[in-house]
Design a protein around this motif. Structure first.
Motif, PDB file in Angstrom:
ATOM      1  N   LYS A 114      37.666  30.813  38.301  1.00 31.56           N
ATOM      2  CA  LYS A 114      38.973  30.935  38.321  1.00 31.56           C
ATOM      3  C   LYS A 114      40.563  31.782  38.686  1.00 31.56           C
ATOM      4  O   LYS A 114      39.899  32.582  39.781  1.00 31.56           O
ATOM      5  N   ARG A 115      41.063  31.125  38.994  1.00 30.75           N
ATOM      6  CA  ARG A 115      42.634  31.319  39.990  1.00 30.75           C
ATOM      7  C   ARG A 115      44.108  31.289  39.039  1.00 30.75           C
ATOM      8  O   ARG A 115      44.023  30.527  37.659  1.00 30.75           O
ATOM      9  N   TYR A 133      47.794  36.852  43.403  1.00 31.79           N
ATOM     10  CA  TYR A 133      46.502  35.806  43.545  1.00 31.79           C
ATOM     11  C   TYR A 133      45.782  36.147  43.406  1.00 31.79           C
ATOM     12  O   TYR A 133      44.451  37.370  43.913  1.00 31.79           O
ATOM     13  N   PHE A 134      44.249  35.738  42.076  1.00 31.83           N
ATOM     14  CA  PHE A 134      43.121  36.719  42.461  1.00 31.83           C
ATOM     15  C   PHE A 134      42.453  34.555  42.248  1.00 31.83           C
ATOM     16  O   PHE A 134      42.703  33.787  42.286  1.00 31.83           O
ATOM     17  N   GLU A 135      41.212  35.308  42.366  1.00 29.70           N
ATOM     18  CA  GLU A 135      39.709  34.151  41.972  1.00 29.70           C
ATOM     19  C   GLU A 135      39.063  35.319  41.803  1.00 29.70           C
ATOM     20  O   GLU A 135      38.263  35.964  42.523  1.00 29.70           O
ATOM     21  N   ILE A 146      38.100  38.474  43.715  1.00 32.78           N
ATOM     22  CA  ILE A 146      39.190  38.297  44.980  1.00 32.78           C
ATOM     23  C   ILE A 146      40.316  38.684  44.678  1.00 32.78           C
ATOM     24  O   ILE A 146      40.811  37.817  44.158  1.00 32.78           O
ATOM     25  N   GLN A 147      41.374  39.303  44.951  1.00 32.59           N
ATOM     26  CA  GLN A 147      42.959  39.510  44.980  1.00 32.59           C
ATOM     27  C   GLN A 147      43.121  39.542  46.757  1.00 32.59           C
ATOM     28  O   GLN A 147      43.190  40.067  47.869  1.00 32.59           O
ATOM     29  N   MET A 174      41.153  32.097  49.983  1.00 29.73           N
ATOM     30  CA  MET A 174      40.305  31.802  48.447  1.00 29.73           C
ATOM     31  C   MET A 174      39.426  30.417  48.891  1.00 29.73           C
ATOM     32  O   MET A 174      38.141  30.863  48.147  1.00 29.73           O
ATOM     33  N   ASN A 175      39.714  29.527  49.454  1.00 23.32           N
ATOM     34  CA  ASN A 175      38.779  28.056  49.750  1.00 23.32           C
ATOM     35  C   ASN A 175      37.609  28.767  50.762  1.00 23.32           C
ATOM     36  O   ASN A 175      36.964  28.163  50.181  1.00 23.32           O
ATOM     37  N   GLY A 176      37.783  29.463  51.434  1.00 24.77           N
ATOM     38  CA  GLY A 176      37.039  30.330  52.848  1.00 24.77           C
ATOM     39  C   GLY A 176      35.673  30.951  51.400  1.00 24.77           C
ATOM     40  O   GLY A 176      35.232  31.541  52.397  1.00 24.77           O
ATOM     41  N   LEU A 177      35.872  31.604  50.538  1.00 28.03           N
ATOM     42  CA  LEU A 177      34.863  32.269  50.382  1.00 28.03           C
ATOM     43  C   LEU A 177      33.493  31.267  49.225  1.00 28.03           C
ATOM     44  O   LEU A 177      33.964  30.156  49.023  1.00 28.03           O
TER      45      LEU A 177
END
Length: 190
Positions: A114-115, A133-135, A146-147, A174-177
């Motif tokens: 969730k983001r 920005y959170f994931e 992750i923030q 975040m897309n790189g996580l």
């Protein structure tokens, strides 16, 4: 303001070059490198681990941007939407004005994720504005938060100071996580 603080010990190994002979064991969060950034804070205990990074020259107490990686050990399967609600509740208590953009749910590395984006016009007691920005990713073993954050002068919620370019940069981060698991052939570790 970070509502929760943690870090997975294996995460530190991922922030630096991992020798080719070293193989990650179990479930691990893989994060993109932050060139020109430095570790500002690290804590572990009570089933929680955390690390914070800031641009070179900034500190954990005096920063304009921050990346925070939190790991709730042995909390896999926790619903990311429930954590979002708890984080937002904390922000409501600590912000003079708050706006939340729900960026949606889905998956990361085939795991529930969730983001969301929070705009805190002024953090009570600190006198600064903060945008984060959170994931959240619910692993099978651990839970990851992750923030990417910005902090500066208080602002009006109708005209936040962070540009869409900066938000896109955070989104790309975040897309790189990724979450790998040496026990799961669908998510092998490097």
């Amino acid at each position: 303001m970070n509502p929760v603080r943690l870090l997975l010990p294996a995460l530190l190994a991922l922030m630096f070059a991992v020798p080719a002979a070293a193989a990650l064991q179990g479930e691990n969060l893989l994060v993109p490198p932050l060139v020109g950034w430095q570790q500002a804070y690290k804590a572990a205990g009570n089933g929680k681990n955390m690390v914070e990074y800031v641009p070179a020259g900034e500190t954990a107490d005096n920063w304009t941007e921050m990346a925070t990686i939190e790991v709730f050990l042995d909390s896999g399967g926790y619903d990311p939407a429930v954590l979002e609600q708890k984080v937002v509740e904390g922000f409501r208590l600590n912000c003079d004005g708050l706006h939340v953009d729900d960026l949606g749910g889905g998956t990361a590395s085939k795991l529930p994720a969730k983001r969301w984006l929070t705009y805190c016009s002024k953090v009570k007691g600190l006198g600064v504005g903060e945008i984060t920005y959170f994931e959240a990713i619910s692993g099978k073993t651990n839970f990851y938060l992750i923030q990417r954050s910005w902090r500066g002068a208080p602002f009006d919620l109708t005209s936040p100071p962070v540009t869409q370019t900066k938000v896109k940069e955070w989104e790309q981060y975040m897309n790189g996580l990724a979450v790998c698991d040496s026990r799961d052939p669908a998510r092998p570790c490097p």
